[in-house]
Design an enzyme around this catalytic site. Structure first.
Site, mmCIF file in Angstrom:
data_model
loop_
_atom_site.group_PDB
_atom_site.id
_atom_site.type_symbol
_atom_site.label_atom_id
_atom_site.label_comp_id
_atom_site.label_asym_id
_atom_site.label_seq_id
_atom_site.Cartn_x
_atom_site.Cartn_y
_atom_site.Cartn_z
ATOM 1 N N SER A 114 0.834 -1.193 0.000
ATOM 2 C CA SER A 114 0.000 0.000 0.000
ATOM 3 C C SER A 114 0.869 1.243 0.000
ATOM 4 O O SER A 114 1.972 1.239 0.545
ATOM 5 C CB SER A 114 -0.904 0.010 1.239
ATOM 6 O OG SER A 114 -1.642 1.211 1.296
ATOM 7 N N HIS A 115 0.339 2.289 -0.564
ATOM 8 C CA HIS A 115 1.017 3.579 -0.519
ATOM 9 C C HIS A 115 1.001 4.158 0.891
ATOM 10 O O HIS A 115 1.797 5.025 1.209
ATOM 11 C CB HIS A 115 0.340 4.557 -1.487
ATOM 12 C CG HIS A 115 0.677 4.284 -2.913
ATOM 13 N ND1 HIS A 115 0.200 3.178 -3.592
ATOM 14 C CD2 HIS A 115 1.454 4.963 -3.785
ATOM 15 C CE1 HIS A 115 0.669 3.203 -4.831
ATOM 16 N NE2 HIS A 115 1.431 4.273 -4.978
ATOM 17 N N SER A 116 0.095 3.683 1.722
ATOM 18 C CA SER A 116 -0.098 4.215 3.069
ATOM 19 C C SER A 116 0.190 3.156 4.128
ATOM 20 O O SER A 116 -0.417 2.079 4.110
ATOM 21 C CB SER A 116 -1.546 4.702 3.210
ATOM 22 O OG SER A 116 -1.869 4.928 4.555
ATOM 23 N N SER A 169 0.494 1.815 -9.360
ATOM 24 C CA SER A 169 1.951 1.905 -9.264
ATOM 25 C C SER A 169 2.498 0.905 -8.251
ATOM 26 O O SER A 169 3.632 0.438 -8.388
ATOM 27 C CB SER A 169 2.395 3.328 -8.926
ATOM 28 O OG SER A 169 1.864 3.753 -7.694
#
Length: 129
Positions: A10-12, A71
């Site tokens: 995850s980006h977070s 991404s």
């Protein structure tokens, strides 16, 4: 007996940590690793974190990768090309629901292939061309 491992990409860090916490309320015996955020704590994903998480989650029965955005998937694909291991697979299912179902299935001793079949049945690919 080892179980199929899970990597949450995850980006977070908060999203990945929350999903892991949700799963571990019910399932503790499945290895779940996080590849979330950048090394300096920003939003994003890195190939280094993905690779490290795969190695930590891999107990010999395969690893399923779940991602949040495109991404993250691209970074995972690059890592998979470098590892060249057909027992490490990107799951095409939502990160929350898919990883939860995969963890339940893995805890029951299901194989990587069986878990993938369940995910494909529950989350059929989009047939848009």
């Amino acid at each position: 007996m080892a179980n199929v491992g899970i990597v949450l990409i995850s980006h977070s860090t908060q999203i990945a940590s929350g999903v892991k916490e949700l799963i571990q309320q019910v399932i503790q015996e499945v290895p779940i690793e996080l590849a979330a955020g950048t090394e300096d704590g920003r939003i994003g994903t890195t190939m280094g974190k993905i690779s490290s998480a795969i190695h930590a989650a891999n107990k010999g029965d395969g690893v399923l990768l779940f991602y949040d955005l495109g991404s993250a998937k691209m970074n995972a694909e690059v890592v998979l090309e470098m590892l060249a291991d057909d027992q490490i697979v990107i799951a095409e299912a939502p990160i929350v629901e898919g990883s939860y179902i995969a963890a339940v299935e893995a805890s029951m001793g299901k194989t990587l292939g069986e878990i993938l079949e369940t995910l494909e049945a529950g989350f059929p690919p989009n047939n848009m061309a």
